[in-house]
Design a protein around this motif. Structure first.
Motif, short mmCIF file in Angstrom:
data_model
loop_
_atom_site.label_atom_id
_atom_site.label_comp_id
_atom_site.label_asym_id
_atom_site.label_seq_id
_atom_site.Cartn_x
_atom_site.Cartn_y
_atom_site.Cartn_z
N PHE A 67 2.19 -8.52 12.68
CA PHE A 67 1.43 -7.50 13.42
C PHE A 67 0.54 -6.63 12.62
O PHE A 67 -0.76 -6.59 12.93
N GLN A 68 0.78 -6.55 11.35
CA GLN A 68 -0.01 -5.62 10.36
C GLN A 68 -1.03 -6.60 9.89
O GLN A 68 -2.24 -6.04 9.72
N VAL A 69 -0.74 -7.74 9.59
CA VAL A 69 -1.85 -8.71 9.03
C VAL A 69 -2.88 -9.08 10.10
O VAL A 69 -4.06 -9.08 9.97
N ALA A 70 -2.49 -9.20 11.42
CA ALA A 70 -3.36 -9.49 12.40
C ALA A 70 -4.23 -8.38 12.75
O ALA A 70 -5.36 -8.36 12.87
N THR A 71 -3.54 -7.03 12.56
CA THR A 71 -4.55 -5.92 12.98
C THR A 71 -5.55 -5.61 11.86
O THR A 71 -6.67 -5.10 12.02
N ALA A 72 -5.19 -6.12 10.57
CA ALA A 72 -6.16 -5.81 9.38
C ALA A 72 -7.27 -7.00 9.49
O ALA A 72 -8.53 -6.81 9.24
N HIS A 73 -6.67 -8.10 9.48
CA HIS A 73 -7.52 -9.61 9.63
C HIS A 73 -8.73 -9.39 10.68
O HIS A 73 -9.76 -9.94 10.48
N THR A 74 -8.24 -8.96 11.67
CA THR A 74 -9.07 -8.76 12.96
C THR A 74 -9.86 -7.38 13.20
O THR A 74 -10.49 -7.36 14.06
N SER A 75 -9.67 -6.84 12.30
CA SER A 75 -10.22 -5.28 12.31
C SER A 75 -9.89 -4.52 13.46
O SER A 75 -10.61 -3.65 14.03
N CYS A 76 -8.76 -4.85 14.01
CA CYS A 76 -8.34 -4.19 15.21
C CYS A 76 -7.87 -2.88 15.00
O CYS A 76 -8.28 -1.80 15.73
N GLY A 77 -6.69 -2.43 14.22
CA GLY A 77 -6.53 -0.89 13.76
C GLY A 77 -5.13 -0.40 14.77
O GLY A 77 -4.91 0.87 14.36
N PHE A 78 -4.37 -1.32 15.33
CA PHE A 78 -3.25 -0.85 15.78
C PHE A 78 -2.28 -0.82 14.69
O PHE A 78 -2.67 -1.42 13.61
N ALA A 79 -1.15 -0.22 14.66
CA ALA A 79 -0.01 -0.03 13.83
C ALA A 79 1.38 -0.07 14.40
O ALA A 79 1.41 0.79 15.51
N THR A 80 2.27 -0.83 13.78
CA THR A 80 3.72 -0.65 14.21
C THR A 80 4.44 -0.24 13.06
O THR A 80 6.00 0.06 13.19
N ASP A 81 3.99 -0.13 12.02
CA ASP A 81 4.91 0.28 10.70
C ASP A 81 4.08 1.04 9.74
O ASP A 81 2.57 0.53 9.69
N ASP A 82 4.38 1.87 9.06
CA ASP A 82 3.78 2.38 7.66
C ASP A 82 3.70 1.86 6.60
O ASP A 82 4.64 1.76 5.81
N TYR A 83 2.72 0.91 6.32
CA TYR A 83 2.59 0.17 5.08
C TYR A 83 2.40 0.69 3.84
O TYR A 83 2.66 0.06 2.79
N ASN A 84 2.46 2.07 3.92
CA ASN A 84 2.50 2.85 2.66
C ASN A 84 3.70 2.77 2.09
O ASN A 84 3.87 2.92 0.69
N PHE A 85 4.70 2.55 2.67
CA PHE A 85 6.06 2.31 2.08
C PHE A 85 6.46 0.83 1.71
O PHE A 85 7.59 0.43 1.35
N TRP A 86 5.37 -0.04 2.12
CA TRP A 86 5.53 -1.53 1.46
C TRP A 86 5.43 -1.54 0.19
O TRP A 86 4.72 -0.52 -0.62
N PRO A 87 5.81 -2.70 -0.24
CA PRO A 87 5.47 -2.95 -1.89
C PRO A 87 4.13 -2.98 -2.02
O PRO A 87 3.32 -3.37 -1.18
N SER A 88 3.68 -2.21 -3.15
CA SER A 88 2.14 -1.86 -3.35
C SER A 88 1.37 -3.18 -3.47
O SER A 88 0.06 -3.17 -3.03
N PHE A 89 1.74 -4.13 -4.01
CA PHE A 89 1.09 -5.31 -3.95
C PHE A 89 0.46 -5.85 -2.58
O PHE A 89 -0.57 -6.58 -2.29
#
Length: 502
Positions: A326-348
Motif C-alpha cells: 500500500f505505501q509503495v503504491a501510494t508513493a510510486h503513484t503519487s497518491c498520498g493515502f496512508a495505512t501505516d506510519d512509515y516514520n516507525f519503519w527502518p530508516s533505509f
C-alpha cells in the motif's frame, strides 16, 4: 507535436498587431472554463442539500461570483480570432489552474471551514494538482458538500482541467492540440485517435470506468456510497484526499486496502494502453517497456520493505506485505493515502519511498513525479555510455518499445531531470530559510513537486501540514503547480522571451 499552423499563415488576418499573445481568445476561453467550474459548484450545492446541510449557500455564492467574472472575461474576449498558438495554450493552461484554485478555495474560506486564506489556497491547490497534502486536523468536521468538493477537485485535476473540458465540450476547435500540448507535457504522447477531442473522450471513458468499478468494490468492502465515490475519485486521480482523518485506516479492512492499492497501481499506468486493450490490442499492454519498468519497481520495493517489516518490525507476513504494497503504491503513484506510519519503519525504507516519490508513475497516467519513461531513458543512456567507453565507434541508440529515441528527446529528458533536481534544491533551501527542519523540508518539497502528499518526520502520513509557516505553504503550493504541469509549462511564463514581440 506539430504546430497548429505554420509560419506562413501564423499572422494571417490577425488583430493582435505585433503581440505574440492573443489576449482576447485567452479571456474568452478562461471565461468559458469558469462557467464550467460554476457547474461543479452547483453539483456540490446539490450534495449539501441532499444531506440537509446549510453549506450549499456558500457554493451558490461562489458560483454566482464565478459567473460574474466569467461573463466579464467573455465580454473582454468578444470578437476574438479563433486561433491558438502554443504561447496562447501555455497562458490558458497556467491561468486556468490558478483561477480554478482561487475560486475553488472560496467555499472553504467563506464557510469558515478553513478560515485562513493561505490554508484555503493550499488545500485547494493540493486538491486540483492531486497532491493530497492537507492542513486539516479534523476532516470529519467538514460537511458532505465540502468533502465532496475536495474529492471532486482531485478527480477533475487528475487528467487535467483543460483536458476534461476538451472531452465534454467542443469549444476550442482546432486549438485543442495547443491546449493538450500545454497541459499534458511529457516525453511522449500516444495519439490514439487523430482528433484530440475524440482521444480525450476515450481516455475519460476509461477513467470513468475505473472510478465506477472501484466504487462498487469499496461498497462491497463496507464503505457507504458517499465515501466510496469520494475515495474512488481520489484513487483514480492518484490524489489521496480522504473523507476521514485516519484515511483508509479508518475502516480497518484488508479488503479495502488491497482494492485501493490495486487501483492506485492501475491509475499509475498509461491510460492509452487501456484504450488499446478495449480495442482488442492487449498485447501492447504486456509489451510496453515503461509499464514493465514501473511494475518491476513497485514489485522490488514492495518485496524489500515487506522483508524489512517482517524481520525488523516483527509484522506478520501478510500484514507486512499489505502495508508495504500500500505505501509503495501510494508513493510510486503519487497518491498520498496512508495505512501505516512509515516514520516507525527502518530508516533505509524511507529512502526507498523517496525514490518511489521521485519516480512517480507512467506517462499518460494521473501520477506525478519525474515519470518512469524519463528514468528508463536516462538509465539506458547511461548504460550506452559504459558500452561506448569500450567500443568508441559503436552506434548505440536508445530504444523504447523497439523505437529509437531521438537525440533531441534524450537531451530534453536530461535537461528536465537536472532542472527538476535544481527546483527541488531551491525549494528545499527556501523552506529551511523559513525555519522548516532539514528532513521535513526535503521530504515536503519532493512530495509537493511529485504531487505525492505525505512527507517525513513532523509532516509524515500521521500528521497534517498545518504547522508549516505560511510562507512555506505558498512556496509548496507553487511547487505543486509546476510539478503537476511538469515545470516548463508554468516556468515558461517567467521567461522574458515568451512575452516579447516578434
Amino acid at each position: 507535436m506539430e504546430e497548429f499552423y505554420n509560419s506562413s499563415n501564423l499572422y494571417k488576418g490577425v488583430t493582435r498587431k505585433n503581440s505574440l499573445i492573443n489576449k482576447k481568445i485567452i479571456f474568452r476561453v478562461l471565461g468559458i472554463l469558469l462557467f464550467i467550474e460554476s457547474a461543479m459548484f452547483l453539483l456540490c450545492a446539490g450534495i449539501s442539500l441532499c444531506y440537509g446541510e446549510h453549506d450549499y449557500q456558500y457554493f451558490l455564492y461562489t458560483m454566482l461570483l464565478n459567473i460574474l467574472i466569467g461573463g466579464i472575461l467573455l465580454l473582454l474576449g468578444r470578437n476574438a480570432e479563433k486561433r491558438l498558438t502554443r504561447r496562447d495554450g501555455y497562458c490558458i493552461v497556467s491561468f486556468t489552474w490558478m483561477l480554478f484554485t482561487l475560486s475553488g478555495m472560496l467555499p472553504f474560506y467563506i464557510s469558515g471551514g478553513i478560515p485562513s486564506i493561505t490554508d484555503a489556497f493550499f488545500e485547494t491547490m493540493s486538491g486540483f494538482t492531486t497532491t493530497g497534502a492537507t492542513i486539516l486536523d479534523n476532516i470529519e468536521s467538514l460537511s458532505h458538500g465540502m468533502l465532496f468538493w475536495r474529492s471532486l477537485t482531485q478527480w477533475i485535476g487528475g487528467l487535467g482541467i483543460v483536458f476534461f473540458t476538451i472531452a465534454v465540450l467542443p469549444i476550442f476547435g482546432g486549438g485543442n492540440l495547443q491546449l493538450f500540448s500545454a497541459e499534458a507535457t511529457g516525453v511522449t504522447h500516444d495519439k490514439i485517435h487523430p482528433k484530440i477531442s475524440v482521444m480525450a473522450k476515450w481516455i475519460w471513458a476509461v477513467y470513468l470506468i475505473l472510478t465506477v468499478v472501484e466504487t462498487a468494490l469499496l461498497m462491497v468492502g463496507g464503505m457507504s456510497l458517499f465515501d466510496a465515490v469520494c475515495h474512488s475519485f481520489t484513487t483514480t486521480a492518484t490524489g489521496g484526499y480522504s473523507t476521514k482523518q485516519a484515511s483508509i485506516s479508518y475502516w480497518n479492512s484488508p479488503f479495502i486496502e488491497y482494492v485501493v492499492a490495486i487501483f492506485m497501481i492501475l491509475s499509475g499506468v498509461n491510460f492509452s494502453l487501456y484504450f488499446m486493450c478495449l480495442k482488442g490490442r492487449g498485447k501492447r499492454l504486456l509489451k510496453d517497456d515503461e509499464l514493465r519498468w514501473f511494475l518491476k519497481s513497485v514489485g522490488i520495493l514492495t518485496l524489500v520493505i515487506t522483508l524489512a517489516l517482517f524481520f525488523q518490525n516483527h509484522y506478520d507476513l501478510e500484514s507486512a506485505f499489505r502495508k508495504a504494497l500500500f505505501q509503495v503504491a501510494t508513493a510510486h503513484t503519487s497518491c498520498g493515502f496512508a495505512t501505516d506510519d512509515y516514520n516507525f519503519w527502518p530508516s533505509f525504507t524511507w529512502m526507498l519511498l523517496i525514490f518511489a516519490m521521485l519516480s512517480g508513475g507512467c506517462t499518460g497516467s494521473t501520477s506525478g513525479g519525474i515519470k518512469n519513461m524519463r528514468l528508463m531513458i536516462l538509465a539506458r543512456n547511461i548504460k550506452n555510455e559504459f558500452k561506448r567507453m569500450l567500443h568508441p565507434n559503436a552506434v548505440l541508440p536508445v530504444r523504447v518499445n523497439d523505437h529509437v529515441i531521438s537525440p533531441s528527446i534524450i537531451a530534453t529528458v536530461n535537461t528536465f531531470f537536472v532542472f527538476y533536481l535544481l527546483c527541488a534544491l531551491a525549494g528545499w533551501t527556501l523552506l529551511m530559510f523559513f525555519g522548516v527542519g532539514l528532513t521535513e523540508a526535503m521530504s515536503t518539497v519532493i512530495s509537493s513537486m511529485g504531487n505525492v502528499g505525505p512527507g517525513l518526520g513532523a509532516f509524515g502520513p500521521a500528521f497534517s501540514w498545518a504547522a508549516l509557516p505560511d510562507a512555506a505553504k505558498w512556496v509548496l503550493s507553487f511547487l505543486m503547480l509546476i510539478g503537476r504541469l511538469e515545470l516548463f509549462g508554468v516556468l515558461l511564463l517567467f521567461y522574458s522571451g515568451f512575452w516579447r514581440s516578434r
